[in-house]
Structures are given as structure tokens and as C-alpha cells.
Write a protein that holds these residues in place. Structure first.
Motif, PDB file in Angstrom:
ATOM      1  N   GLN A 120     -47.639   1.689 -10.429  1.00 40.36           N
ATOM      2  CA  GLN A 120     -47.667   3.155 -10.343  1.00 40.36           C
ATOM      3  C   GLN A 120     -46.375   3.698  -9.722  1.00 40.36           C
ATOM      4  OE1 GLN A 120     -50.695   4.738  -7.680  1.00 40.36           O
ATOM      5  NE2 GLN A 120     -51.406   6.090  -9.309  1.00 40.36           N
ATOM      6  N   ALA A 121     -45.873   2.994  -8.701  1.00 38.07           N
ATOM      7  CA  ALA A 121     -44.647   3.443  -8.024  1.00 38.07           C
ATOM      8  C   ALA A 121     -43.456   3.387  -8.975  1.00 38.07           C
ATOM      9  CB  ALA A 121     -44.387   2.578  -6.790  1.00 38.07           C
ATOM     10  N   ILE A 122     -43.394   2.342  -9.809  1.00 39.54           N
ATOM     11  CA  ILE A 122     -42.282   2.214 -10.763  1.00 39.54           C
ATOM     12  C   ILE A 122     -42.390   3.298 -11.833  1.00 39.54           C
ATOM     13  CG2 ILE A 122     -41.212   0.741 -12.520  1.00 39.54           C
ATOM     14  CD1 ILE A 122     -42.030  -1.693 -10.780  1.00 39.54           C
ATOM     15  N   ASP A 123     -43.601   3.497 -12.356  1.00 32.72           N
ATOM     16  CA  ASP A 123     -43.772   4.535 -13.392  1.00 32.72           C
ATOM     17  C   ASP A 123     -43.407   5.913 -12.845  1.00 32.72           C
ATOM     18  OD1 ASP A 123     -46.628   2.871 -14.893  1.00 32.72           O
ATOM     19  OD2 ASP A 123     -44.533   2.908 -15.532  1.00 32.72           O
ATOM     20  N   GLN A 124     -43.798   6.189 -11.613  1.00 33.20           N
ATOM     21  CA  GLN A 124     -43.489   7.484 -10.986  1.00 33.20           C
ATOM     22  C   GLN A 124     -41.966   7.626 -10.835  1.00 33.20           C
ATOM     23  OE1 GLN A 124     -45.902   8.523  -7.515  1.00 33.20           O
ATOM     24  NE2 GLN A 124     -44.123   9.519  -6.605  1.00 33.20           N
ATOM     25  N   PHE A 125     -41.326   6.559 -10.376  1.00 32.64           N
ATOM     26  CA  PHE A 125     -39.858   6.575 -10.206  1.00 32.64           C
ATOM     27  C   PHE A 125     -39.176   6.845 -11.549  1.00 32.64           C
ATOM     28  CE2 PHE A 125     -35.765   5.510  -8.498  1.00 32.64           C
ATOM     29  CZ  PHE A 125     -35.105   4.772  -9.470  1.00 32.64           C
ATOM     30  N   CYS A 126     -39.656   6.187 -12.591  1.00 34.91           N
ATOM     31  CA  CYS A 126     -39.005   6.315 -13.906  1.00 34.91           C
ATOM     32  C   CYS A 126     -39.282   7.660 -14.557  1.00 34.91           C
ATOM     33  CB  CYS A 126     -39.443   5.176 -14.824  1.00 34.91           C
ATOM     34  SG  CYS A 126     -38.800   3.585 -14.283  1.00 34.91           S
ATOM     35  N   ARG A 127     -40.422   8.263 -14.254  1.00 38.99           N
ATOM     36  CA  ARG A 127     -40.740   9.581 -14.804  1.00 38.99           C
ATOM     37  C   ARG A 127     -40.020  10.671 -14.020  1.00 38.99           C
ATOM     38  NH1 ARG A 127     -44.066  10.079 -18.739  1.00 38.99           N
ATOM     39  NH2 ARG A 127     -45.620   8.481 -19.250  1.00 38.99           N
ATOM     40  N   GLN A 128     -40.002  10.524 -12.693  1.00 36.03           N
ATOM     41  CA  GLN A 128     -39.502  11.642 -11.874  1.00 36.03           C
ATOM     42  C   GLN A 128     -38.033  11.512 -11.482  1.00 36.03           C
ATOM     43  OE1 GLN A 128     -42.207  11.881  -8.565  1.00 36.03           O
ATOM     44  NE2 GLN A 128     -43.963  12.358  -9.884  1.00 36.03           N
ATOM     45  N   LYS A 129     -37.554  10.267 -11.373  1.00 37.27           N
ATOM     46  CA  LYS A 129     -36.175  10.077 -10.876  1.00 37.27           C
ATOM     47  C   LYS A 129     -35.252   9.543 -11.967  1.00 37.27           C
ATOM     48  CE  LYS A 129     -36.897  11.028  -6.348  1.00 37.27           C
ATOM     49  NZ  LYS A 129     -38.304  10.774  -6.173  1.00 37.27           N
ATOM     50  N   GLU A 130     -35.436   8.283 -12.359  1.00 44.41           N
ATOM     51  CA  GLU A 130     -34.497   7.652 -13.295  1.00 44.41           C
ATOM     52  C   GLU A 130     -35.216   6.824 -14.347  1.00 44.41           C
ATOM     53  OE1 GLU A 130     -31.916   6.188  -9.581  1.00 44.41           O
ATOM     54  OE2 GLU A 130     -30.911   5.860 -11.503  1.00 44.41           O
ATOM     55  N   TRP A 131     -34.958   7.137 -15.630  1.00 48.51           N
ATOM     56  CA  TRP A 131     -35.538   6.318 -16.702  1.00 48.51           C
ATOM     57  C   TRP A 131     -35.083   4.874 -16.551  1.00 48.51           C
ATOM     58  CZ3 TRP A 131     -34.080   3.027 -20.561  1.00 48.51           C
ATOM     59  CH2 TRP A 131     -35.008   2.799 -21.600  1.00 48.51           C
ATOM     60  N   ALA A 132     -35.984   3.921 -16.820  1.00 53.72           N
ATOM     61  CA  ALA A 132     -35.567   2.514 -16.861  1.00 53.72           C
ATOM     62  C   ALA A 132     -36.367   1.815 -17.958  1.00 53.72           C
ATOM     63  CB  ALA A 132     -35.801   1.829 -15.513  1.00 53.72           C
ATOM     64  N   MET A 133     -35.853   0.703 -18.477  1.00 50.97           N
ATOM     65  CA  MET A 133     -36.432   0.099 -19.676  1.00 50.97           C
ATOM     66  C   MET A 133     -37.622  -0.823 -19.392  1.00 50.97           C
ATOM     67  SD  MET A 133     -33.371  -2.513 -20.741  1.00 50.97           S
ATOM     68  CE  MET A 133     -32.729  -3.716 -19.578  1.00 50.97           C
ATOM     69  N   ASN A 134     -38.570  -0.325 -18.562  1.00 46.82           N
ATOM     70  CA  ASN A 134     -39.834  -1.043 -18.365  1.00 46.82           C
ATOM     71  C   ASN A 134     -40.727  -0.737 -19.564  1.00 46.82           C
ATOM     72  OD1 ASN A 134     -39.448   0.666 -15.369  1.00 46.82           O
ATOM     73  ND2 ASN A 134     -38.946  -1.503 -15.536  1.00 46.82           N
ATOM     74  N   VAL A 135     -41.692  -1.594 -19.843  1.00 43.23           N
ATOM     75  CA  VAL A 135     -42.583  -1.324 -20.981  1.00 43.23           C
ATOM     76  C   VAL A 135     -43.325  -0.002 -20.755  1.00 43.23           C
ATOM     77  CG1 VAL A 135     -44.607  -2.646 -20.182  1.00 43.23           C
ATOM     78  CG2 VAL A 135     -44.132  -2.450 -22.640  1.00 43.23           C
ATOM     79  N   GLY A 136     -43.530   0.359 -19.498  1.00 41.32           N
ATOM     80  CA  GLY A 136     -44.084   1.666 -19.150  1.00 41.32           C
ATOM     81  C   GLY A 136     -45.608   1.735 -19.155  1.00 41.32           C
ATOM     82  N   ASP A 137     -46.138   2.919 -18.823  1.00 40.41           N
ATOM     83  CA  ASP A 137     -47.586   3.042 -18.642  1.00 40.41           C
ATOM     84  C   ASP A 137     -48.352   3.094 -19.969  1.00 40.41           C
ATOM     85  OD1 ASP A 137     -47.241   6.522 -17.457  1.00 40.41           O
ATOM     86  OD2 ASP A 137     -46.267   5.409 -19.069  1.00 40.41           O
ATOM     87  N   GLU A 138     -47.803   3.795 -20.960  1.00 43.61           N
ATOM     88  CA  GLU A 138     -48.538   3.928 -22.234  1.00 43.61           C
ATOM     89  C   GLU A 138     -48.598   2.588 -22.983  1.00 43.61           C
ATOM     90  OE1 GLU A 138     -47.367   7.396 -24.547  1.00 43.61           O
ATOM     91  OE2 GLU A 138     -48.050   6.370 -26.360  1.00 43.61           O
ATOM     92  N   LYS A 139     -47.463   1.990 -23.232  1.00 45.26           N
ATOM     93  CA  LYS A 139     -47.459   0.667 -23.895  1.00 45.26           C
ATOM     94  C   LYS A 139     -48.056  -0.373 -22.949  1.00 45.26           C
ATOM     95  CE  LYS A 139     -43.045   0.855 -24.964  1.00 45.26           C
ATOM     96  NZ  LYS A 139     -41.728   0.301 -25.376  1.00 45.26           N
ATOM     97  N   GLY A 140     -47.931  -0.141 -21.640  1.00 45.30           N
ATOM     98  CA  GLY A 140     -48.489  -1.053 -20.640  1.00 45.30           C
ATOM     99  C   GLY A 140     -49.998  -1.180 -20.758  1.00 45.30           C
TER     100      GLY A 140
END
Ligand SMILES: Cc1ncnc2c1ncn2[C@@H]1O[C@H](/C=C/CNC(=O)c2cc(-c3ccc(F)cc3)cc(O)c2O)[C@@H](O)[C@H]1O
Ligand SMILES: [Mg+2]
Length: 214
Positions: A27-47
């Protein structure tokens, strides 16, 4: 000196996630990537699709190609049965160092074997180095032009058995055309496309799930 994006992502985990709680790390990584900086994690939807495939397969042995910061490593490892093993390959030492700390923050270091090295070098050594005969599940999320050669290499090394599942990220964006053509046309695979979106965006992307038929 300037920090790197993976270092800032790790900082967000250490600041906002609870030690030993994998879901809070995700959750912390998804929040960081949504609110601060995009990063190439698989993410919450595909996750969520990844989670459902892992839960369905309930694998004893998992191989992940391309650890990056360990986001999908944590998602997968948090769903594994007690004695299951996840081996993840990452050849960038800086990313590997961040991923180790993310995995440790989640309290999953006992389930995860992070190997610093190239997939092409390590796939042939899986059996002799780790006693792995075959993988129940492989998650492909490394350089997109390596998906096909590494799949062929896993076949050659006998690491896939009847029923082994390959789950590939980014088959639309950035795209893995040669891999997709291979698993969709080969009589040795039964493939299925899970339509979704590129992490943290509205752009189309998806996961391809391919069952090795032996
Ligand atoms: C042969 C070998 N051996 C070991 N480690 C290996 C390895 N090849 C690469 N790695 C490692 O894995 C990660 C690389 C991941 C590559 N992923 C992507 O390029 C990617 C890109 C996007 C994207 C989409 C739209 C855009 F506009 C920009 C980027 C989204 C994604 O989800 C991606 O996965 C990275 O940590 C790299 O060091
Ligand atoms: Mg990806």
C-alpha cells in the motif's frame, strides 16, 4: 548527493508501512507511486490479477524475473504456503539492495531468495544451485526482449513441467510481441490474456497467463 527513485520509494515504505506487514508495504509503494513518483511496479490493478493467479496456483516454487524494488516479490511471497520458495533475479546491484530492504521490511526474507545476476546466466543453474527441479509459477517482468529467450531457456533446462504457469507483465505496454506470438501460437502452451491498465495510469496493458502443456 541526489537520491534515486528506488531510494525514495524505500524511504516511503520505511516511513508509512508497518514492519512485518506485507500489505502495508504494498500500500505504501502504491501510494508513493500514485501521489509522488510513478515507478514500474506491477501496481495495484494488475497486482490483484497477480494475487488471484498466485492464490489459484498455490505454488511451492516460484521464479520472478526482474525484482526491481521488490513490489511484486512482496505481493507474491505474502501469499505463499509455509515452505514455498520464491527465487527472484535482479542484475542491477542498486535495485537489488533496495529490494532486499523492502522485502525485509515486509518480514518476508525467509520466503525469498534474491539472486543478484542475469536471468540468462542463472536459469541454467537453478537445479544445481537451489535444488529446484521445476517451477510451478514464473512471473516475467524484466527487460521485455528477454521474455522469449528466457522462456525457451527454461524449456531447454527442463524447468517447466506439465501445468507450470507463466505470468507475463506488460504484454501490451511496453509490449512483448515476439513472446506473445510464441505462447499464443505454440501447441505447447494454453494462453489467456487478462486485460488491465499500465500501473497507476489509464493506458491499456495486461498480463498473459500461459500454461505449459509439456
Ligand atoms: C536479463 C535480466 N536479468 C536480471 N534482471 C534483469 C534483467 N533484465 C532486466 N532486469 C531487471 O528487471 C527490471 C527491469 C524491468 C523492465 N521493465 C520495464 O521496462 C517496464 C516498463 C514499463 C513502462 C511502461 C510505459 C512507459 F511509458 C514506461 C515504462 C512498465 C513496466 O511494468 C515495466 O516492467 C530492472 O530492475 C532490471 O534491472
Ligand atoms: Mg512490469
Amino acid at each position: 548527493t541526489q537520491s534515486t527513485r528506488p531510494q525514495r520509494l524505500l524511504g516511503a515504505v520505511q516511513k508509512n508501512a508497518t514492519r512485518g506487514d506485507p500489505r502495508s508495504v504494498v500500500q505504501a509503494i502504491d501510494q508513493f507511486c500514485r501521489q509522488k513518483e510513478w515507478a514500474m511496479n506491477v501496481g495495484d490493478e494488475k497486482g490483484c490479477i497477480l494475487d488471484s493467479v498466485v492464490s489459484e496456483v498455490n505454488p511451492a516454487t516460484v521464479l520472478e524475473l526482474g525484482t526491481y524494488c521488490g513490489y511484486s516479490t512482496v505481493r507474491i511471497a505474502s501469499l505463499l504456503p509455509p515452505h514455498a520458495k520464491l527465487i527472484t533475479l535482479e542484475f542491477n546491484p542498486d535495485f537489488a539492495a533496495i529490494a532486499r530492504q523492502v522485502i525485509a521490511w515486509a518480514g518476508l526474507e525467509d520466503k525469498v531468495h534474491l539472486i543478484e545476476g542475469a536471468s540468462g546466466d542463472w536459469i541454467p543453474k537453478m537445479t544445481e544451485q537451489f535444488g529446484v527441479k521445476t517451477f510451478d509459477l514464473v512471473f516475467l517482468d524484466h527487460w521485455k526482449d528477454r521474455y522469449l529467450p528466457d522462456t525457451m531457456l527454461m524449456e531447454e533446462c527442463g524447468l517447466l513441467r506439465k501445468g507450470s504457469i507463466l505470468l507475463a507483465d506488460n504484454v501490451i505496454c511496453p509490449g512483448t510481441p515476439d513472446y506473445l506470438e510464441y505462447v499464443r501460437s505454440s501447441p505447447r502452451y494454453e494462453s489467456q490474456y487478462f486485460k488491465s491498465h499500465l500501473e497507476y495510469t489509464k493506458v491499456e496493458d495486461g498480463l498473459e497467463k500461459s500454461v505449459f502443456l509439456g
